[in-house]
Design a protein around this motif. Structure first.
Motif, PDB file in Angstrom:
ATOM      1  N   ILE A  55       0.834  -1.182   0.000  1.00  0.00           N
ATOM      2  CA  ILE A  55       0.000   0.000   0.000  1.00  0.00           C
ATOM      3  C   ILE A  55       0.875   1.241   0.000  1.00  0.00           C
ATOM      4  O   ILE A  55       0.566   2.234  -0.625  1.00  0.00           O
ATOM      5  N   ALA A  56       1.970   1.170   0.756  1.00  0.00           N
ATOM      6  CA  ALA A  56       2.912   2.279   0.724  1.00  0.00           C
ATOM      7  C   ALA A  56       3.376   2.461  -0.707  1.00  0.00           C
ATOM      8  O   ALA A  56       3.542   3.569  -1.205  1.00  0.00           O
ATOM      9  N   ALA A  57       3.568   1.336  -1.383  1.00  0.00           N
ATOM     10  CA  ALA A  57       3.986   1.394  -2.776  1.00  0.00           C
ATOM     11  C   ALA A  57       2.893   2.035  -3.602  1.00  0.00           C
ATOM     12  O   ALA A  57       3.151   2.809  -4.518  1.00  0.00           O
ATOM     13  N   ALA A  58       1.634   1.706  -3.283  1.00  0.00           N
ATOM     14  CA  ALA A  58       0.529   2.265  -4.048  1.00  0.00           C
ATOM     15  C   ALA A  58       0.452   3.773  -3.883  1.00  0.00           C
ATOM     16  O   ALA A  58       0.124   4.494  -4.818  1.00  0.00           O
ATOM     17  N   ALA A  59       0.727   4.255  -2.666  1.00  0.00           N
ATOM     18  CA  ALA A  59       0.692   5.692  -2.428  1.00  0.00           C
ATOM     19  C   ALA A  59       1.665   6.389  -3.361  1.00  0.00           C
ATOM     20  O   ALA A  59       1.369   7.421  -3.953  1.00  0.00           O
ATOM     21  N   ARG A  81      -4.133   0.976 -16.993  1.00  0.00           N
ATOM     22  CA  ARG A  81      -4.360  -0.431 -17.297  1.00  0.00           C
ATOM     23  C   ARG A  81      -3.232  -0.900 -18.192  1.00  0.00           C
ATOM     24  O   ARG A  81      -3.140  -0.503 -19.344  1.00  0.00           O
ATOM     25  N   ILE A  82      -2.341  -1.708 -17.663  1.00  0.00           N
ATOM     26  CA  ILE A  82      -1.240  -2.255 -18.441  1.00  0.00           C
ATOM     27  C   ILE A  82      -1.233  -3.760 -18.207  1.00  0.00           C
ATOM     28  O   ILE A  82      -0.769  -4.233 -17.172  1.00  0.00           O
ATOM     29  N   LYS A  93      -3.666  -2.882 -12.777  1.00  0.00           N
ATOM     30  CA  LYS A  93      -4.658  -1.806 -12.755  1.00  0.00           C
ATOM     31  C   LYS A  93      -4.347  -0.885 -11.579  1.00  0.00           C
ATOM     32  O   LYS A  93      -4.194  -1.334 -10.449  1.00  0.00           O
ATOM     33  N   VAL A  94      -4.252   0.410 -11.867  1.00  0.00           N
ATOM     34  CA  VAL A  94      -4.009   1.407 -10.832  1.00  0.00           C
ATOM     35  C   VAL A  94      -5.081   2.485 -10.945  1.00  0.00           C
ATOM     36  O   VAL A  94      -5.288   3.054 -12.020  1.00  0.00           O
ATOM     37  N   ASP A  95      -5.785   2.745  -9.861  1.00  0.00           N
ATOM     38  CA  ASP A  95      -6.789   3.807  -9.819  1.00  0.00           C
ATOM     39  C   ASP A  95      -6.429   4.750  -8.676  1.00  0.00           C
ATOM     40  O   ASP A  95      -6.374   4.340  -7.510  1.00  0.00           O
ATOM     41  N   VAL A 109      -4.401  -0.545  -6.143  1.00  0.00           N
ATOM     42  CA  VAL A 109      -3.663  -1.314  -7.134  1.00  0.00           C
ATOM     43  C   VAL A 109      -4.185  -2.745  -7.131  1.00  0.00           C
ATOM     44  O   VAL A 109      -4.346  -3.356  -6.074  1.00  0.00           O
ATOM     45  N   ASN A 110      -4.476  -3.283  -8.321  1.00  0.00           N
ATOM     46  CA  ASN A 110      -4.891  -4.668  -8.472  1.00  0.00           C
ATOM     47  C   ASN A 110      -4.051  -5.333  -9.560  1.00  0.00           C
ATOM     48  O   ASN A 110      -3.855  -4.758 -10.629  1.00  0.00           O
TER      49      ASN A 110
END
Length: 263
Positions: free
Chosen positions: A103-107, A167-168, A172-174, A182-183
């Motif tokens: 999640i830190a990565a997602a931030a 979307r790659i 998936k990043v929103d 991130v999914n």
């Protein structure tokens, strides 16, 4: 800003190989130590075990039934992670250690997506100038110079300064305001099925950081792997520490999932 991309890249690179739908385990292998993770408990039935990192991130390793719907089972895990802490077992709370790092990565991912979009906009502007055309996207309301869109086979990016959607392939990043999700979901072959024409297994990653979290938590997430028919090995993570410690334990969590999930 590099952390989310490094985590995503390592996750995508570690898709396993496999060979039979029969792979299944009844109990988890829960070593006392896995890198920076220390085991703090094991359930009597061997289906869950809890870990904690040196900085307090919590990871709960669990066997999760799919009931024929692997993605549906993982969607329930996402909802559980974003609900109140009281709804989780002690083991589940411990499982949040890995997700903490992700999640830190997602931030950081949101900031990275902004930089990516800016670079795309620059290239588009240069191309438009060379062609004698005006640059900028069009949002249907007349002025869309702040909107960047890229649509290529397998690659879709939309960024307007406030929101970013990427979307790659399986990634998936929103990102919207303070929220970033991130999914990553991949169909993979099970261990020993390198020559199989069917991908009977899956690997999945979920990361969420933002305001819609239980009080005190900074990020949550999971790493999952196993046969689609189940059970899946899921490492749930939660952390109250706003650091990039998840980058350090990410590999440790992946090792726990790969060892038990057979992917």
């Amino acid at each position: 800003m590099k952390t989310p991309l490094l985590i995503a890249a390592s996750t995508l690179a570690l898709a396993g190989c496999g060979q039979g739908a029969s792979y299944s385990i009844a109990k988890l292998q829960c070593p006392g130590k896995e890198g920076d993770l220390t085991r703090v408990s094991v359930s009597a039935d061997g289906k869950t075990c809890a870990y904690r990192s040196s900085d307090g991130a919590e990871v709960s390793l669990e066997l999760v039934s799919t009931n024929g719907d692997a993605q549906g089972a993982l969607a329930k895990v996402e909802t559980e992670l974003r609900s109140t802490p009281g709804s989780l077992s002690p083991d589940a709370a411990a499982a949040q250690a890995d997700a903490a790092g992700k999640i830190a990565a997602a931030a950081a991912a949101k900031a990275t997506m902004g930089a990516m979009a800016a670079e795309v906009a620059r290239v588009q502007a240069e191309a438009a100038a060379d062609a004698g055309m005006s640059s900028g996207g069009h949002d249907g309301d007349g002025d869309s110079s702040n909107v960047t869109r890229v649509d290529l086979p397998g690659v879709h990016i939309s960024e307007d300064g406030e929101n970013a959607n990427v979307r790659i392939g399986p990634l998936k990043v929103d990102a919207s305001g303070e929220d970033t999700m991130v999914n990553i979901y991949r169909d993979v072959r099970m261990r020993g099925e390198a020559l199989s024409t069917k991908k009977r297994g899956l690997r999945a990653t979920f990361i969420y950081t933002g305001k819609d979290l239980p009080a005190g938590y900074r990020y949550v997430g999971y790493e999952a792997g196993g046969p689609k028919a189940g059970p899946l090995t899921v490492a749930k993570i939660r952390s109250k520490i706003d650091t990039e410690s998840g980058d350090r334990i990410h590999h440790d969590v992946q090792e726990l999932v790969r060892r038990n999930g057979g992917v």
